[in-house]
Design a protein around this motif. Structure first.
Motif, mmCIF file in Angstrom:
data_model
loop_
_atom_site.group_PDB
_atom_site.id
_atom_site.type_symbol
_atom_site.label_atom_id
_atom_site.label_comp_id
_atom_site.label_asym_id
_atom_site.label_seq_id
_atom_site.Cartn_x
_atom_site.Cartn_y
_atom_site.Cartn_z
ATOM 1 N N GLY A 55 4.180 12.676 6.275
ATOM 2 C CA GLY A 55 3.653 12.810 7.622
ATOM 3 C C GLY A 55 3.201 11.498 8.227
ATOM 4 N N ASP A 56 3.046 10.452 7.423
ATOM 5 C CA ASP A 56 2.675 9.150 7.983
ATOM 6 C C ASP A 56 3.774 8.658 8.919
ATOM 7 N N ARG A 57 3.356 7.968 9.955
ATOM 8 C CA ARG A 57 4.319 7.319 10.855
ATOM 9 C C ARG A 57 4.473 5.871 10.401
ATOM 10 N N LEU A 58 5.708 5.489 10.121
ATOM 11 C CA LEU A 58 5.987 4.131 9.655
ATOM 12 C C LEU A 58 6.691 3.356 10.768
ATOM 13 N N SER A 59 6.154 2.159 11.072
ATOM 14 C CA SER A 59 6.776 1.298 12.079
ATOM 15 C C SER A 59 7.383 0.086 11.395
ATOM 16 N N PHE A 60 8.568 -0.266 11.841
ATOM 17 C CA PHE A 60 9.337 -1.347 11.221
ATOM 18 C C PHE A 60 9.397 -2.537 12.175
ATOM 19 N N PHE A 61 8.858 -3.681 11.717
ATOM 20 C CA PHE A 61 8.856 -4.930 12.485
ATOM 21 C C PHE A 61 9.853 -5.870 11.816
ATOM 22 N N ALA A 102 0.863 -1.195 0.000
ATOM 23 C CA ALA A 102 0.000 0.000 0.000
ATOM 24 C C ALA A 102 0.892 1.236 0.000
ATOM 25 N N GLU A 103 0.330 2.366 -0.381
ATOM 26 C CA GLU A 103 1.098 3.619 -0.391
ATOM 27 C C GLU A 103 1.114 4.245 0.997
ATOM 28 N N GLY A 156 21.571 -14.300 9.446
ATOM 29 C CA GLY A 156 21.890 -13.322 8.398
ATOM 30 C C GLY A 156 20.733 -13.007 7.467
ATOM 31 N N GLU A 157 19.552 -13.626 7.689
ATOM 32 C CA GLU A 157 18.396 -13.357 6.840
ATOM 33 C C GLU A 157 17.287 -12.720 7.676
ATOM 34 N N TYR A 158 16.764 -11.623 7.205
ATOM 35 C CA TYR A 158 15.789 -10.844 7.961
ATOM 36 C C TYR A 158 14.536 -10.617 7.130
ATOM 37 N N ALA A 159 13.385 -10.728 7.776
ATOM 38 C CA ALA A 159 12.117 -10.354 7.148
ATOM 39 C C ALA A 159 11.617 -9.107 7.880
ATOM 40 N N ILE A 160 11.228 -8.094 7.126
ATOM 41 C CA ILE A 160 10.835 -6.810 7.721
ATOM 42 C C ILE A 160 9.466 -6.414 7.175
ATOM 43 N N GLU A 161 8.610 -5.963 8.081
ATOM 44 C CA GLU A 161 7.305 -5.453 7.655
ATOM 45 C C GLU A 161 7.207 -3.997 8.078
ATOM 46 N N VAL A 162 6.731 -3.162 7.175
ATOM 47 C CA VAL A 162 6.540 -1.747 7.467
ATOM 48 C C VAL A 162 5.039 -1.494 7.542
ATOM 49 N N ARG A 163 4.600 -0.922 8.683
ATOM 50 C CA ARG A 163 3.165 -0.624 8.846
ATOM 51 C C ARG A 163 2.966 0.841 9.183
ATOM 52 N N LYS A 164 1.851 1.383 8.744
ATOM 53 C CA LYS A 164 1.523 2.781 9.053
ATOM 54 C C LYS A 164 0.250 2.840 9.897
ATOM 55 N N ASP A 165 -0.013 4.020 10.445
ATOM 56 C CA ASP A 165 -1.270 4.291 11.152
ATOM 57 C C ASP A 165 -1.544 3.349 12.309
ATOM 58 N N ILE A 166 -0.490 2.995 13.033
ATOM 59 C CA ILE A 166 -0.691 2.136 14.195
ATOM 60 C C ILE A 166 -1.203 2.982 15.358
ATOM 61 N N GLY A 167 -2.216 2.496 16.051
ATOM 62 C CA GLY A 167 -2.676 3.209 17.247
ATOM 63 C C GLY A 167 -4.166 3.443 17.228
ATOM 64 N N GLY A 168 -4.694 3.811 18.391
ATOM 65 C CA GLY A 168 -6.115 4.117 18.513
ATOM 66 C C GLY A 168 -6.961 2.919 18.132
ATOM 67 N N GLU A 169 -7.863 3.125 17.195
ATOM 68 C CA GLU A 169 -8.791 2.055 16.809
ATOM 69 C C GLU A 169 -8.131 1.015 15.909
ATOM 70 N N ASN A 170 -6.871 1.285 15.547
ATOM 71 C CA ASN A 170 -6.196 0.445 14.570
ATOM 72 C C ASN A 170 -4.853 -0.034 15.118
ATOM 73 N N PRO A 171 -4.890 -0.878 16.181
ATOM 74 C CA PRO A 171 -3.642 -1.221 16.881
ATOM 75 C C PRO A 171 -2.628 -1.952 16.006
ATOM 76 N N GLU A 172 -3.080 -2.617 14.979
ATOM 77 C CA GLU A 172 -2.152 -3.355 14.108
ATOM 78 C C GLU A 172 -1.640 -2.489 12.969
ATOM 79 N N GLU A 211 -1.641 -0.622 9.186
ATOM 80 C CA GLU A 211 -1.857 -1.147 7.841
ATOM 81 C C GLU A 211 -0.497 -1.456 7.226
ATOM 82 N N VAL A 212 -0.380 -2.627 6.603
ATOM 83 C CA VAL A 212 0.899 -3.012 5.996
ATOM 84 C C VAL A 212 1.165 -2.160 4.760
ATOM 85 N N VAL A 213 2.342 -1.558 4.710
ATOM 86 C CA VAL A 213 2.758 -0.742 3.564
ATOM 87 C C VAL A 213 3.656 -1.548 2.631
ATOM 88 N N CYS A 214 4.628 -2.231 3.205
ATOM 89 C CA CYS A 214 5.490 -3.084 2.389
ATOM 90 C C CYS A 214 6.183 -4.105 3.273
#
Lengths: 255, 255
Positions: free
Chosen positions: B212-218, B207-208, B225-241, B243-246
């Protein structure tokens, strides 16, 4: 080629090198200017590679860019550069930015020192390359913008503090000169870039910072649309003021 | 030119486009790959500019890059690109990265969709440009790396949260695809880049995100030596998880 005092280099504003207004990022233009300085010096025998052989390197001290317009996405443009003056410890290098029709749309001035890589002390430019750098001085070509001036910032509280990471760091292990420009422009809100454009951008590089350093940004609005910014590192503990890394003056004008 | 299925483009690793190890930043290589895709498509009648006329655009869905070595400072290198497959909703575009002697030093695979700029819905690629995109399919040329796969991240706590600023945003008003790569590599410490290099880097764009969006990196370490990373935006409030961006998978190997 070495006979020619003015170097000219061609560019295209790449699609991912423009901002949301469709115009080249100032940092990308700054990177092109530094590359042009490098090409021009290398072609005339006083480039980085040659200097490194004798354990010296160029250090950027000041950069001022003034623009009437910024190239837009996919625009061709070119950059001319030449040496305006050589002193014992500094040299002035100027630039013209020309649009696709060859009309000047901006100018830049830069000031460089040469340092010894071991001692980090400045070296005598008039002895560089057998003194031949002075053969390339071009004083007739106009560069009708003000020289980089003194920048003073009085704000006491930083408006942002960031850490520096891998992508900030250049081949010398320092935060890249261009990255400071990006972080400084990142201090401004979207509306600034929607309604205004950068008329002049000026950097004074004072000290190096490194990966993991915390950089604090102090900002004054000195006149309407004109901002002075100071970047300091290592604030805290025994060093409440930190150390100045660079200063910037950015002037926005209406579009 | 349009007859030739494979496009080839020349580059030089610019001095400020290399990291502190002296090798090209992965993000800079990624930017070159996207530019090559653009040149190749434009020369064959299905580039961005032509698509915009009919209110469509290309959207990058997946990118996987695998390298034996990364070009070093001032190295010449080239990139070949071609279309391997065209389906109704996706097309596979491949790349070879060749060193200055023309020897392949890496490959990349990418997956693209075409969307309608008004509805943001995917469009039928087989109808694009009179169906002529299929004339450029090249299935014989090898691209001996695995296709982009599924990336799953189970970490529950982000290792970093950042805001996005002016320099992150592209001409479409979205966070630039390449900037995610930079922010992801910025999660790793200096020692990682000193002792290892990136063997494979894989991005899945979901997703785009916007200025100003806050991006969280999991981040999970999935193997040594191998890493999987998920970037999510809009974490908090009614949306604790959020939205996955990439998502990203990065594999480091010893130098």
């Amino acid at each position: 080629m070495a006979e020619d005092k003015v170097g000219r280099y061609e560019f295209v504003a790449e699609p991912f090198h423009v901002d949301f207004t469709g115009h080249l990022f100032m940092g990308v233009l700054g990177n092109h200017l530094l590359n042009c300085a490098g090409f021009h010096a290398a072609d005339r025998g006083f480039g980085m590679a040659r200097l490194h052989e004798s354990n010296y390197t160029w250090v950027l001290s000041r950069l001022a860019v003034e623009l009437e317009e910024m190239p837009a996405s996919y625009d061709s443009f070119s950059v001319e550069t030449w040496v305006e003056n050589v002193y014992r410890l500094f040299t002035d290098r100027n630039f013209t930015i020309l649009n696709k029709d060859g009309r000047p749309i901006g100018y830049a001035r830069s000031v460089w020192a040469m340092i010894n890589l071991d001692t980090r002390k400045p070296a005598d430019l008039l002895e560089l390359h057998g003194g031949r750098i002075v053969d390339y001085i071009e004083t007739e070509k106009p560069c009708p913008i003000e020289k980089p001036g003194r920048i003073k910032v009085s704000a006491l509280v930083p408006i942002r503090t960031i850490e520096t990471y891998y992508s900030d760091i250049d081949v010398n292990g320092h935060v890249n000169s261009i990255k400071y420009m990006e972080h400084i422009l990142d201090l401004f809100p979207k509306e600034m870039f929607l309604t205004r454009r950068i008329a002049r951008f000026e950097m004074a590089y004072v000290a190096e910072s490194y990966m993991g350093d915390r950089l604090s940004f102090f900002r004054d609005e000195t006149e309407e649309g004109e901002y002075a910014i100071e970047v300091r590192k290592d604030i805290g503990g025994e060093n409440p003021e930190g150390e100045v890394v660079c200063r910037c003056r950015v002037t926005f004008c209406n579009k």
